[in-house]
Motif scaffolding. Structure first.
Motif, short mmCIF file in Angstrom:
data_model
loop_
_atom_site.label_atom_id
_atom_site.label_comp_id
_atom_site.label_asym_id
_atom_site.label_seq_id
_atom_site.Cartn_x
_atom_site.Cartn_y
_atom_site.Cartn_z
N GLY A 1 0.81 -1.22 0.00
CA GLY A 1 0.00 0.00 0.00
C GLY A 1 0.84 1.26 0.00
O GLY A 1 0.52 2.23 -0.70
N SER A 2 1.93 1.26 0.77
CA SER A 2 2.80 2.45 0.84
C SER A 2 3.42 2.76 -0.52
O SER A 2 3.41 3.92 -0.97
N ASP A 3 3.95 1.74 -1.19
CA ASP A 3 4.56 1.96 -2.50
C ASP A 3 3.50 2.32 -3.55
O ASP A 3 3.74 3.18 -4.41
N LEU A 4 2.34 1.68 -3.48
CA LEU A 4 1.28 1.97 -4.45
C LEU A 4 0.79 3.41 -4.32
O LEU A 4 0.67 4.13 -5.33
N ILE A 5 0.52 3.84 -3.10
CA ILE A 5 0.05 5.22 -2.88
C ILE A 5 1.13 6.22 -3.27
O ILE A 5 0.85 7.27 -3.85
N ASN A 6 2.39 5.89 -2.98
CA ASN A 6 3.50 6.76 -3.36
C ASN A 6 3.55 6.95 -4.87
O ASN A 6 3.72 8.07 -5.37
N VAL B 1 8.40 5.93 5.29
CA VAL B 1 8.61 5.55 6.70
C VAL B 1 7.81 4.30 7.03
O VAL B 1 8.33 3.33 7.60
N PHE B 2 6.53 4.28 6.66
CA PHE B 2 5.68 3.12 6.94
C PHE B 2 6.15 1.90 6.14
O PHE B 2 6.11 0.77 6.63
N PHE B 3 6.60 2.15 4.90
CA PHE B 3 7.12 1.07 4.07
C PHE B 3 8.36 0.44 4.70
O PHE B 3 8.46 -0.79 4.82
#
Length: 441
Positions: free
Chosen positions: A93-98, A131-133
Motif C-alpha cells: 500500500g505504501s509503494d502503491l500510494i506513493n 517511513v511506513f514502508f
C-alpha cells in the motif's frame, strides 16, 4: 512402499519450500532495488534543482528537513502499526500510494503553473509513506525467509541500500542535463508502482511464527501504551540513554557543518560540474561500505564506547579540513582538485559513520528483547532525527550571515565543546567505563 512415498512427499515439500524462499528473496530484493534507486535519483535531482534554480541554501535545507520530519513524527507510529497490522498491506500500500501520488504531482506540474511548494509537498508525503514502508518491510523480514536466511537477506539489503546511495547521485548527475524535472518525477512514480506490483507476490507468511502475548494487562493492546514502551525502555537504560545523547549531538553537528554548507559551496559558490558533484556525494556511501567491512577488525582492538569517544573528537577537528580550500585559494580551485579532495574527505566521513552506526545497531539488537526491539529502534531513530530539521534550518540561516568556512568552524567548535562537557560528565564517564561485547559482533 508407504514410507518411501512419505519420504518423497517430504522431499518434494522441502524443495517447494526452498523455491518459495528463493522467490521471496528475489522479489524482496527486486522491489527494494527499484524503489530505492528511483528515490535516490529523485532526491539528488530535487536537491540539485533547488540549488541551481533558487541559489538558496534555505530552500535546499528546507527540502532536506522535509525528508527528516516524517521520520521524527511517524516512525514510532509506524513501528506500532507494523506489529499490529498486516505487513503486506502496509508494504504494498505504501509503494502503491506513493506511485499514484507522484503521478498526480507529475500531472499537476505539466498542466498547471509550477510552484516550489509542490516539490516540498511531494517530498513530505513521499517520505511519510516511505517511513511506513521501511518499518513494515524490516518487521516482515523474519517471515520472508527461514531463520538461517536472515543474515543473507539483511546483508544483501544493506548492499542494495549502499549501492543506491552510490549510484543514485552518479546517475542523477549524468542524466540531469538530459531529462527535465517532470521526467524525474514520472520515473520515480513508475518505480514505486513497479515495486508495489513485485512486492504483492511475496509470501509474507512463509515463515510465520505464532507470537506469544506476554502479560495479562489489557493495556498491552493499547496503541498509546505500546508507543510509550519504546521511550520508557530507552530512558531506563543508562547505556542506551548515553548513546541517544551522543547520536543527537552527532546528527546536529554533521547536518549543520556539512549537509547544507558543502552542497551550497560546491553548487552555488563554485558551481562545479553536476557529474563531479555526484561523484563527491557517492564517495560517502563507498566509505560506509568499507567501514562496515572493517568494523569487526576494529572492534577486536578497541571497545565500542571508547571508539565512539575517539571518533567524535577526531570528527570535531577533522571537519575543519572541509573549509581549508576556501581559505587557501582566493578563487575557485581547479575542478580536479575539488573532485579529488572532497571525494577523499567524504570517503573518510563514510568510514567514520559506519564505525559508529554498525556496532551500535548490533549492540542494541543484542541487548533489547525481540518483542520490543522494533519500537525501541523506531523511537531511537525519531529522537535522534528530531534535531536534523532544526540543524539544517539553522545552518541555512547562518550561511546568510557568515561565510561558508565560518559556518563549518562554528559547528566544529560547538561539537568539540559538547564532547568535552559530555565525556567529563557522570553519564559520559559511565558510558566509557562500560565494555561493549566485542567478540560476538
Amino acid at each position: 512402499m508407504l514410507n518411501y512415498q512419505e519420504d518423497q512427499a517430504e522431499i518434494n515439500q522441502e524443495l517447494k519450500s526452498d523455491r518459495q524462499e528463493k522467490l521471496n528473496l528475489l522479489l524482496f530484493l527486486s522491489g527494494k532495488t527499484i524503489s530505492l534507486f528511483g528515490s535516490a535519483i529523485y532526491a539528488f535531482v530535487i536537491g540539485l534543482y533547488l540549488l541551481r534554480t533558487t541559489s538558496s541554501a534555505f530552500s535546499f535545507a528546507l527540502n532536506l528537513a522535509l525528508y527528516t520530519l516524517p521520520v521524527v513524527l511517524f516512525n514510532p507510529i509506524a513501528g506500532v502499526m507494523a506489529d499490529k497490522f498486516n505487513k503486506k498491506i502496509l508494504v504494498v500500500g505504501s509503494d502503491l500510494i506513493n506511485g499514484l501520488f507522484l503521478f498526480l504531482i507529475y500531472l499537476v506540474i505539466t498542466n498547471f503553473n509550477f510552484n516550489l511548494y509542490i516539490l516540498y509537498l511531494s517530498t513530505f508525503v513521499m517520505t511519510t509513506l516511505t517511513v511506513f514502508f521501511d518499518i513494515a518491510l524490516e518487521a516482515a523480514k523474519p517471515g520472508l525467509v527461514k531463520e538461517s536466511g536472515l543474515v543473507k537477506i539483511n546483508s544483501q539489503a544493506r548492499v542494495i541500500e549502499s549501492l543506491s546511495q552510490i549510484l543514485g547521485p552518479l546517475l542523477g548527475g549524468l542524466i540531469y542535463g538530459f531529462i527535465n524535472l517532470e521526467g524525474f518525477i514520472l520515473i520515480n512514480a513508475i518505480s514505486f508502482l513497479i515495486s508495489a506490483l513485485i512486492e504483492y507476490y511475496i509470501d509474507y507468511q512463509y515463515n510465520q511464527q505464532i507470537q506469544m502475548e506476554t502479560g495479562s494487562n489489557k493495556d498491552s493492546d493499547d496503541f498509546v501504551y505500546r508507543l510509550k514502551e519504546g521511550f520508557y525502555y530507552i530512558f531506563r537504560s543508562e547505556n542506551l540513554r548515553a548513546l541517544v545523547y551522543i547520536f543527537v549531538a552527532l546528527n546536529f553537528f554533521f547536518n549543520f557543518t556539512l549537509i547544507v554548507p558543502l552542497p551550497y559551496l560546491l553548487n552555488t559558490v563554485w558551481k562545479i560540474d553536476p557529474n563531479n558533484y555526484g561523484i563527491i556525494q557517492a564517495a560517502f556511501p563507498v566509505g560506509m561500505i568499507l567501514g562496515a567491512i572493517l568494523t569487526e577488525k576494529i572492534m577486536n582492538k578497541i571497545s565500542y564506547n571508547l571508539l565512539i569517544k575517539n571518533i567524535t573528537f577526531v570528527a570535531a577537528v577533522g571537519v575543519t579540513t572541509f573549509a581549508l580550500p576556501i581559505i587557501i585559494f582566493q578563487n575557485t580551485p581547479a575542478s580536479n582538485f575539488v573532485l579529488t579532495y572532497y571525494s577523499l574527505l567524504m570517503f573518510l566521513s563514510g568510514i567514520s559513520v559506519a564505525w559508529i552506526d554498525v556496532p551500535a545497531n548490533v549492540i542494541i539488537q543484542k541487548s533489547v528483547p525481540q518483542n520490543i526491539l522494533g519500537r525501541v529502534l523506531s523511537v531511537k531513530m525519531s529522537i535522534i532525527k528530531i534535531v536534523v530539521p532544526i540543524s539544517l534550518l539553522i545552518s541555512s540561516l547562518t550561511i546568510k550571515l557568515l561565510e561558508v568556512e565560518y559556518v563549518i568552524f562554528v559547528g566544529a567548535l560547538i561539537f568539540f565543546v559538547f564532547n568535552i562537557i559530555f565525556f567529563n560528565s557522570s553519564t559520559g564517564r559511565k558510558f566509557i567505563q562500560q565494555k561493549a561485547d566485542q567478540k560476538n559482533l
